[in-house]
Write an enzyme that holds these catalytic residues in place. Structure first.
Site, mmCIF file in Angstrom:
data_model
loop_
_atom_site.group_PDB
_atom_site.id
_atom_site.type_symbol
_atom_site.label_atom_id
_atom_site.label_comp_id
_atom_site.label_asym_id
_atom_site.label_seq_id
_atom_site.Cartn_x
_atom_site.Cartn_y
_atom_site.Cartn_z
ATOM 1 C CB CYS A 75 -0.924 -0.006 1.213
ATOM 2 S SG CYS A 75 -1.782 1.573 1.436
ATOM 3 C CG HIS B 243 -4.256 -0.720 4.912
ATOM 4 N ND1 HIS B 243 -3.840 0.048 3.851
ATOM 5 C CD2 HIS B 243 -5.195 -1.553 4.417
ATOM 6 C CE1 HIS B 243 -4.477 -0.321 2.752
ATOM 7 N NE2 HIS B 243 -5.310 -1.298 3.072
ATOM 8 C CG ASN C 190 -12.181 11.734 -3.669
ATOM 9 O OD1 ASN C 190 -13.134 12.498 -3.589
ATOM 10 N ND2 ASN C 190 -11.003 12.112 -4.164
ATOM 11 C CB THR D 266 -6.656 7.104 -7.538
ATOM 12 O OG1 THR D 266 -6.052 8.144 -6.755
ATOM 13 C CG2 THR D 266 -7.574 7.731 -8.577
ATOM 14 C CG HIS E 181 -6.442 9.764 0.918
ATOM 15 N ND1 HIS E 181 -6.612 8.464 0.482
ATOM 16 C CD2 HIS E 181 -6.755 10.550 -0.133
ATOM 17 C CE1 HIS E 181 -7.009 8.480 -0.787
ATOM 18 N NE2 HIS E 181 -7.116 9.742 -1.183
#
Ligand code: 5GP
Ligand code: ZN
Length: 115
Positions: free
Chosen positions: A5, A47, A88, A96, A101
């Site tokens: 990641c 994560h 998002n 994406t 975040h």
């Protein structure tokens, strides 16, 4: 920490970024492709794929992300003029990078509706 990641690796320091905040739970760094004069990404070290995955047990962490964003906006002198915070989620949200975040966008007038 997930090895494959991108944001886990930036948080761990194995991929370089311009870090503007770091503590035991939250890291913030400048976006590589800024969409405003100030464009900072605020991420949890843990994560978590997106806001869709947050559980009530993580309410504290979500609050921390907001407070770190608030304090960076302050440090950058953007509080009076205002700014935009965006997260998002998934394909239709335009996400994406699948690690939660918060985008802090500031330094220019934002438009609405977003694209
Ligand atoms: P998303 O599209 O998932 O909401 O936002 C991902 C953001 O990460 C994008 O604004 C993109 O420019 C940024 N980004 C992608 N790769 C990197 C990178 O390697 N370093 C940094 N600092 N930002 C990145
Ligand atoms: Zn991650």
């Amino acid at each position: 920490m997930t090895d494959d990641c991108l944001f886990c690796r930036i948080a761990a320091g194995t991929i370089p970024a311009t870090i503007v905040h770091s503590d035991d739970e939250v890291v913030a760094f400048r976006d590589i492709n800024p969409q405003a004069p100030t464009h900072v990404l605020v991420v949890p070290r843990e994560h978590i794929v997106s806001a869709a995955e947050l559980t009530p047990a993580q309410d504290h962490l979500w609050g921390r992300l907001l407070h770190v964003a608030q304090s960076i906006a302050d440090d950058e002198g953007q509080t009076d003029a205002g700014y935009r915070l965006v997260t998002n989620v998934g394909r239709n949200g335009g996400q994406t990078v699948p690690h939660l975040h918060l985008h802090l966008l500031a330094g220019r007038r934002m438009t609405w509706p977003p694209g």
